[in-house]
Design a protein around this motif. Structure first.
Motif, PDB file in Angstrom:
ATOM      1  N   ARG A 125       0.817  -1.214   0.000  1.00 43.37           N
ATOM      2  CA  ARG A 125       0.000   0.000   0.000  1.00 43.37           C
ATOM      3  C   ARG A 125       0.850   1.264   0.000  1.00 43.37           C
ATOM      4  NH1 ARG A 125      -5.245   0.550   0.752  1.00 43.37           N
ATOM      5  NH2 ARG A 125      -5.397  -1.644   1.317  1.00 43.37           N
ATOM      6  N   SER A 126       2.005   1.232   0.636  1.00 42.36           N
ATOM      7  CA  SER A 126       2.845   2.434   0.718  1.00 42.36           C
ATOM      8  C   SER A 126       3.594   2.711  -0.579  1.00 42.36           C
ATOM      9  CB  SER A 126       3.836   2.302   1.876  1.00 42.36           C
ATOM     10  OG  SER A 126       4.694   1.183   1.682  1.00 42.36           O
ATOM     11  N   ALA A 127       3.968   1.662  -1.318  1.00 41.63           N
ATOM     12  CA  ALA A 127       4.763   1.847  -2.534  1.00 41.63           C
ATOM     13  C   ALA A 127       3.915   1.976  -3.795  1.00 41.63           C
ATOM     14  CB  ALA A 127       5.739   0.672  -2.705  1.00 41.63           C
ATOM     15  N   THR A 128       2.683   1.524  -3.757  1.00 44.72           N
ATOM     16  CA  THR A 128       1.856   1.498  -4.966  1.00 44.72           C
ATOM     17  C   THR A 128       1.536   2.874  -5.535  1.00 44.72           C
ATOM     18  OG1 THR A 128       0.891  -0.641  -4.393  1.00 44.72           O
ATOM     19  CG2 THR A 128      -0.350   0.735  -5.912  1.00 44.72           C
ATOM     20  N   PRO A 129       1.175   3.894  -4.736  1.00 41.80           N
ATOM     21  CA  PRO A 129       0.841   5.199  -5.333  1.00 41.80           C
ATOM     22  C   PRO A 129       1.952   5.792  -6.188  1.00 41.80           C
ATOM     23  CG  PRO A 129       0.070   5.117  -3.072  1.00 41.80           C
ATOM     24  CD  PRO A 129       0.886   3.881  -3.283  1.00 41.80           C
ATOM     25  N   ALA A 130       3.199   5.753  -5.713  1.00 43.55           N
ATOM     26  CA  ALA A 130       4.313   6.286  -6.497  1.00 43.55           C
ATOM     27  C   ALA A 130       4.512   5.487  -7.777  1.00 43.55           C
ATOM     28  CB  ALA A 130       5.595   6.275  -5.661  1.00 43.55           C
ATOM     29  N   ILE A 170       6.037   9.781  -2.530  1.00 43.82           N
ATOM     30  CA  ILE A 170       7.243   9.139  -2.012  1.00 43.82           C
ATOM     31  C   ILE A 170       7.486   9.525  -0.561  1.00 43.82           C
ATOM     32  CG2 ILE A 170       9.753   8.986  -2.269  1.00 43.82           C
ATOM     33  CD1 ILE A 170       9.356   9.364  -5.277  1.00 43.82           C
ATOM     34  N   LEU A 171       7.197  10.775  -0.205  1.00 47.65           N
ATOM     35  CA  LEU A 171       7.324  11.205   1.194  1.00 47.65           C
ATOM     36  C   LEU A 171       6.383  10.406   2.096  1.00 47.65           C
ATOM     37  CD1 LEU A 171       7.652  15.079   0.794  1.00 47.65           C
ATOM     38  CD2 LEU A 171       9.436  13.488   1.525  1.00 47.65           C
TER      39      LEU A 171
END
Length: 252
Positions: A125-130, A170-171
């Motif tokens: 979930r944390s890496a997917t948006p970027a 990324i932040l």
């Protein structure tokens, strides 16, 4: 255009024979010109959107940017691009582009797939948006670069606008892996390696794309695009004026 797009374009650029064969086999049209990398990006985008891993703001961001670019191409920077390549990808720039592809696309994709395999939903979930935003950026750049409808400044704004939004994603990624995630006291070596791989990858993406926008896109890529645009407009105006003078002499 952005470094990442340059690298993927060179890595997947087909020869003239294969392009002609693909166009003949598909009967021409848009689908005949879509490369394999673009089909893969479309697949990633659809999967990420369908499983609910992308925030609503990031889902509507490409639609907003596309509408904005279309308005710019009609109102602010009209004209057709005669030169598709704004900055030639040679030497160190090619190495820089390949680094961007590895850091921004391939390693995050491996991280997301590894998160699925390990059952680490937080990492996914944390890496997917970027990764989603970068996939849409590359797809948009590839489509626009194949059309002469968009002028050089409009093309240059694609990686700039997407990079600015992706830096915020990324932040959030760094905050998730650094502050919201911790290791158990009895964690195995694989868990420790996975934990630091996520942190290192997020920091590497922040460093690369910060350098990309502040050291390449703003000081070099954008001015080159405007220089190319105004040069083409000046040559076009000069050609029209010369033709007008030539026609005027015929009537004298």
């Amino acid at each position: 255009m952005s470094g990442v797009q340059l690298a993927t374009a060179h890595a997947t650029k087909p020869d003239n024979t294969s392009t002609a064969a693909a166009g003949s086999a598909s009967g021409g049209g848009m689908m005949g010109s879509i490369r394999l990398i673009e089909l893969q990006l479309v697949a990633f985008i659809m999967v990420f959107s369908a499983i609910g891993l992308v925030p609503i703001l990031d889902l509507i961001f490409p639609a907003i940017i596309t509408s904005y670019l279309l308005m710019l191409s009609r109102l602010a920077f009209p004209g057709r691009a005669k030169t598709k390549e704004i900055v030639k990808c040679t030497g160190m720039l090619r190495v820089y582009s390949i680094m961007g592809t590895v850091i921004g696309l391939f390693l995050p994709l491996a991280y997301v797939l590894g998160g699925f395999a390990r059952g680490d939903n937080e990492a996914v979930r944390s890496a997917t948006p970027a990764l989603f935003l970068l996939s849409f950026q590359i797809l948009t750049e590839n489509v626009i670069s194949g059309l002469s409808l968009f002028s050089a400044p409009v093309r240059a704004l694609v990686p700039m606008l997407y990079t600015v939004r992706r830096l915020f994603a990324i932040l959030d990624w760094i905050q998730d892996v650094w502050y919201n995630k911790s290791l158990d006291a009895d964690a195995h070596i694989q868990d420790i390696a996975w934990y630091w791989f996520g942190i290192s990858l997020a920091v590497a993406n922040l460093a690369y794309f910060s350098i990309n926008i502040f050291a390449f896109l703003i000081p070099r890529f954008l001015p080159k695009a405007f220089e190319l645009y105004f040069k083409e407009r000046y040559d076009e105006t000069g050609a029209k004026l010369s033709d007008y003078k030539h026609q005027d002499k015929k009537f004298d």
